[in-house]
Motif scaffolding. Structure first.
Motif, PDB file in Angstrom:
ATOM      1  N   GLN A  27      37.799  27.776  41.065  1.00 44.42           N
ATOM      2  CA  GLN A  27      38.427  29.082  41.089  1.00 44.42           C
ATOM      3  C   GLN A  27      37.720  29.973  42.101  1.00 44.42           C
ATOM      4  OE1 GLN A  27      38.059  30.244  36.900  1.00 44.42           O
ATOM      5  NE2 GLN A  27      39.355  28.486  36.090  1.00 44.42           N
ATOM      6  N   GLU A  28      36.255  29.737  42.366  1.00 39.63           N
ATOM      7  CA  GLU A  28      35.607  30.391  43.136  1.00 39.63           C
ATOM      8  C   GLU A  28      35.915  30.036  44.444  1.00 39.63           C
ATOM      9  OE1 GLU A  28      32.800  33.234  44.370  1.00 39.63           O
ATOM     10  OE2 GLU A  28      33.011  32.865  42.514  1.00 39.63           O
ATOM     11  N   ARG A  29      36.311  28.996  44.831  1.00 39.26           N
ATOM     12  CA  ARG A  29      36.477  28.547  46.186  1.00 39.26           C
ATOM     13  C   ARG A  29      37.832  29.085  46.568  1.00 39.26           C
ATOM     14  NH1 ARG A  29      36.412  22.421  48.908  1.00 39.26           N
ATOM     15  NH2 ARG A  29      37.798  23.064  50.772  1.00 39.26           N
ATOM     16  N   VAL A  30      38.704  29.289  45.772  1.00 35.72           N
ATOM     17  CA  VAL A  30      40.199  29.865  45.741  1.00 35.72           C
ATOM     18  C   VAL A  30      40.139  31.287  45.836  1.00 35.72           C
ATOM     19  CG1 VAL A  30      42.728  29.574  45.291  1.00 35.72           C
ATOM     20  CG2 VAL A  30      41.305  27.671  45.267  1.00 35.72           C
ATOM     21  N   GLY A  31      39.200  31.916  45.561  1.00 32.86           N
ATOM     22  CA  GLY A  31      39.101  33.485  45.470  1.00 32.86           C
ATOM     23  C   GLY A  31      39.602  34.053  44.200  1.00 32.86           C
ATOM     24  N   VAL A  32      39.851  33.103  43.145  1.00 30.87           N
ATOM     25  CA  VAL A  32      40.598  33.814  41.817  1.00 30.87           C
ATOM     26  C   VAL A  32      39.612  33.865  40.528  1.00 30.87           C
ATOM     27  CG1 VAL A  32      42.653  32.966  42.649  1.00 30.87           C
ATOM     28  CG2 VAL A  32      41.497  31.548  41.183  1.00 30.87           C
ATOM     29  N   ARG A  33      38.276  33.606  40.678  1.00 30.78           N
ATOM     30  CA  ARG A  33      37.449  33.390  39.693  1.00 30.78           C
ATOM     31  C   ARG A  33      37.459  34.801  38.689  1.00 30.78           C
ATOM     32  NH1 ARG A  33      31.329  30.828  39.257  1.00 30.78           N
ATOM     33  NH2 ARG A  33      30.790  31.459  37.121  1.00 30.78           N
ATOM     34  N   GLU A  34      37.222  35.767  39.381  1.00 36.42           N
ATOM     35  CA  GLU A  34      37.216  36.852  38.568  1.00 36.42           C
ATOM     36  C   GLU A  34      38.551  37.311  37.982  1.00 36.42           C
ATOM     37  OE1 GLU A  34      36.375  41.815  39.338  1.00 36.42           O
ATOM     38  OE2 GLU A  34      36.167  40.451  40.939  1.00 36.42           O
ATOM     39  N   LYS A  35      39.609  37.037  38.532  1.00 37.68           N
ATOM     40  CA  LYS A  35      41.052  37.380  37.908  1.00 37.68           C
ATOM     41  C   LYS A  35      41.237  36.350  36.812  1.00 37.68           C
ATOM     42  CE  LYS A  35      45.980  37.538  39.082  1.00 37.68           C
ATOM     43  NZ  LYS A  35      46.998  37.590  40.209  1.00 37.68           N
ATOM     44  N   ILE A  36      41.065  35.104  37.024  1.00 39.61           N
ATOM     45  CA  ILE A  36      41.379  34.111  36.116  1.00 39.61           C
ATOM     46  C   ILE A  36      40.274  34.126  34.922  1.00 39.61           C
ATOM     47  CG2 ILE A  36      41.588  31.364  35.641  1.00 39.61           C
ATOM     48  CD1 ILE A  36      43.843  32.976  37.285  1.00 39.61           C
ATOM     49  N   GLY A  37      39.051  34.686  35.122  1.00 39.68           N
ATOM     50  CA  GLY A  37      38.010  34.882  34.008  1.00 39.68           C
ATOM     51  C   GLY A  37      38.591  35.888  33.033  1.00 39.68           C
ATOM     52  N   LYS A  38      39.376  37.018  33.628  1.00 42.71           N
ATOM     53  CA  LYS A  38      39.970  37.820  32.782  1.00 42.71           C
ATOM     54  C   LYS A  38      41.185  37.421  31.994  1.00 42.71           C
ATOM     55  CE  LYS A  38      38.317  41.538  35.547  1.00 42.71           C
ATOM     56  NZ  LYS A  38      38.553  42.760  36.081  1.00 42.71           N
ATOM     57  N   GLN A  39      41.937  36.763  32.714  1.00 37.62           N
ATOM     58  CA  GLN A  39      43.353  36.192  32.220  1.00 37.62           C
ATOM     59  C   GLN A  39      43.060  34.978  31.028  1.00 37.62           C
ATOM     60  OE1 GLN A  39      45.748  35.238  35.303  1.00 37.62           O
ATOM     61  NE2 GLN A  39      46.285  37.046  35.819  1.00 37.62           N
TER      62      GLN A  39
END
Length: 700
Positions: A27-39
């Motif tokens: 998720q961090e590599r693709v740039g979505v860790r923060e967003k997916i963490g919330k979702q």
């Protein structure tokens, strides 16, 4: 004994993440860790929701991930009359089914074993997943304690209905074929497959909640899994939910269990393999819609003939498959990439009026060959010979849609001056032929930047912006850029505004897109707040009002004066030059001001002399082409295509060497250079047997 029911909570009820370290790293590599963490805290739960408890009993089949005694994951399928999966409370599930004959699940299913249940309703394309532990074996099944549940997006699922042919609780012995490579029958199953299931595992030695076995569905056009050889498969990974359960598990343990079902005769193919993730390369770039490729190195194959006690109807293919590629197209695309300097015939397959002055032409190869891929923002050189014109003429038009692997689309403004653009409007129809080169150009969207984006355009300058937008906002609601996108466009009125309905639909489906349309002279029928958002022009004051403080990348396209004023305005906000990407149409390029910081290219430049004008300039990669350097130095050389395809800019080289990023399409005479795509050779030049760094002298 099953643990007591948990009181339902609104989502994930633990302080720690619902994802393990492998999933978080992807998720961090693709740039979505923060967003997916919330979702994830809303979508992942430790219990079955009422919707889950209603959904699973409706299913006549469920797909299962398990782990054998050697630690290898396997994907399997269980079948039964609806109700055979019965959630007894929020954290327990009873399954009344037996593994199929020859299924590895027969050996791996035992009390205490990890298991994942993937419920897929083919005809509605709904799916939900349960991850848990087998608590007990029963005479006709087993029970599971739930650790995690997750509702999953319905993409790429083919609709199918099921009918039972015999009692699913009475397994019948079937022929079983085992080996370490694919046989002919196994190859045929894979070659026609539009669906497969993949199991993966992250051993629970570190994390009892997030780790364990998981199973996922993969779908595509028939044949989307390529057989490289009898022990290697290659498959695309399309846009998904960005949770990355499978890839996250593979970061920890790259074993994979694949299952293919022959929906025609009920045979089932089980494969144990090691997975390799391909993140870049020509095959990936050529496969439309693929975000990554999975290469499976086969360890074991089990094929069971006519295993399923049921049959399925013909597939109702997912509408999303139209936006995905195929391995046959990949081969053709790679071949087309080798024809970069060859003019090829293309047929006009569709024509769409985007406004009263802008018309789109959709082009497909007329020679039976493939289509070269391109990056959003690039342009297409075309060649045609209008009736009465002495010679063929070349022009370049920006591609106005994201690459789809099958067609190009250019959107052309009627200029009213009797030139090529007007001729296209007046004389070209569906079925006509236009010659093209492969797309090219350096004004492209930086997909790796991962920053908020501002797309600013005027008039027909909207075309590259639409291509960029379409490349990032896909599948009716999915986004590849998980940052805000602000789309600001200026035109005269609604009659001259192109792509209005398309942009409105994008804004409706994608929460990260904000539109602002500026009309300079609204018509009597235009309504502020409906057809446009403001009246006037895009200027510094408007940008200051519209843009919250953020670390943006800016993309600009429009007439030269429009570009220069906005470039200067954006610089005045403190934005660095390298964050401003430009594409102008008009007689001159924008005069840029490169800041002198440690981040700027400080490599030794090449001296370029313009002999006729007596001017001298220093060329560095940031300067672009020799034509752009000449324009920045106040010169006005002749040019037409700016793509190396017409020869208008050919200039005599009095001294030095000119290089090209790619071979020019137009023949270059000895002693001349096409300065629109050329740049000076940055190294030493051999002259009279001596190495000198004297740069390049042009007869300008």
């Amino acid at each position: 004994m099953s643990k007591p029911a948990l009181p339902p909570s609104p989502g994930w009820d633990l302080e720690r993440s619902p994802f393990h370290r492998g999933e978080l790293e992807i998720q961090e590599r693709v740039g979505v860790r923060e967003k997916i963490g919330k979702q994830g805290r809303q979508a992942v739960r430790r219990y079955l929701t009422p919707q889950h408890r209603e959904f699973f009993p409706m299913l006549p089949y469920v797909f299962v991930g398990s782990v054998d005694v050697h630690g290898r994951p396997w994907a399997s399928v269980l079948v039964g009359e609806p109700g055979f999966i019965n959630p007894t409370n929020e954290v327990s599930v009873s399954v009344r089914a037996r593994p199929l004959y020859g299924d590895p699940l027969n050996e791996s299913l035992a009390p205490g074993s990890d298991v994942a249940l993937l419920g897929v309703q083919f005809h509605t394309r709904r799916r939900n997943r349960i991850i848990g532990t087998v608590t007990a074996m029963t005479p006709d099944g087993f029970t599971v304690d739930v650790r995690q549940t997750l509702g999953i997006c319905p993409q790429y699922i083919q609709g199918r209905e099921i009918t039972f042919d015999r009692d699913p609780l009475v397994p019948e012995a079937r022929p079983v074929h085992r080996g370490t490579a694919l046989d002919g029958a196994a190859r045929k199953i894979i070659e026609k497959a539009d669906t497969y299931f993949v199991a993966s595992v992250a051993p629970r030695s570190e994390d009892e909640i997030a780790m364990g076995v998981k199973i996922s569905h993969r779908g595509g056009r028939p044949g989307f899994v390529n057989i490289d050889d009898d022990r290697t498969l290659n498959a695309p990974d399309f846009l998904g939910n960005f949770i990355f359960n499978t890839l996250g598990n593979w970061l920890i343990d790259n074993h994979a269990g694949l299952m293919f079902i022959d929906f025609d005769n009920g045979s089932v193919l089980y494969i144990a393999a090691h997975a390799e993730v391909i993140w870049e390369g020509p095959e990936l770039r050529a496969f439309t819609g693929a975000q990554r490729l999975f290469r499976y190195h086969i360890d074991e194959v089990i094929r069971v003939e006519a295993s399923l006690p049921c049959h399925f109807t013909a597939p109702d293919y997912s509408p999303l498959l139209a936006r995905t590629g195929h391995w046959d197209e990949v081969t053709q695309t790679l071949e087309a990439e080798r024809l970069r300097t060859v003019w090829r015939p293309f047929t006009v397959t569709d024509i769409v009026d985007e406004s009263t002055v802008i018309r789109s032409f959709v082009l497909a190869p007329a020679d039976g060959r493939g289509l070269a891929t391109y990056r959003p923002g690039q342009y297409l050189p075309i060649r045609l010979q209008p009736e009465g014109w002495a010679e063929p003429t070349t022009r370049t038009y920006t591609l106005s849609d994201a690459s789809n692997g099958r067609t190009y689309r250019i959107s052309v403004k009627r200029e009213g001056k009797g030139g090529v653009s007007d001729w296209l409007h007046d004389h070209v129809g569906i079925g006509d032929t236009i010659e093209t080169l492969t797309p090219r150009g350096t004004f492209v969207f930086d997909e790796a930047a991962g920053r908020p984006v501002v797309l600013i355009s005027a008039g027909v300058g909207i075309t590259p912006m639409v291509a960029m937008l379409n490349s990032q906002l896909v599948n009716d609601g999915r986004t590849l850029l998980h940052k805000p996108i602000r789309f600001i466009h200026a035109c005269i009125d609604s009659q001259r505004r192109a792509f209005a309905a398309h942009l409105a639909r994008k804004a409706e489906l994608h929460a990260n897109l904000t539109l602002h349309i500026v009309f300079s002279r609204p018509s009597a029928d235009d309504v502020l707040g409906k057809t446009h958002h403001s009246v006037g022009h895009i200027d510094r004051a408007l940008l200051q009002r519209l843009l919250p403080l953020d670390d943006y990348d800016f993309y600009l396209c429009g007439p030269a004066t429009f570009m220069q004023s906005l470039y200067d305005a954006i610089l005045s906000f403190g934005v660095r030059d390298k964050r401003i990407h430009l594409e102008s149409f008009g007689p001159a390029s924008v005069s840029r001001r490169v800041e002198h910081t440690a981040e700027v290219d400080t490599s030794e430049g090449v001296v370029v002399e313009f002999a006729k004008s007596g001017k001298t300039a220093i060329w560095r990669p940031k300067c672009g082409s020799l034509l752009e350097l000449a324009e920045a130095s106040g010169l006005q050389p002749l040019y037409a295509c700016r793509s190396g395809s017409c020869g208008t800019c050919a200039t005599r080289v009095a001294k030095g060497t000119v290089d090209y990023g790619e071979p020019p399409a137009h023949d270059v005479a000895p002693g001349e250079a096409l300065i629109c795509i050329g740049h000076p050779h940055p190294g030493l030049h051999l002259e009279d047997g001596t190495l000198n760094r004297e740069g390049v002298t042009l007869d300008l």
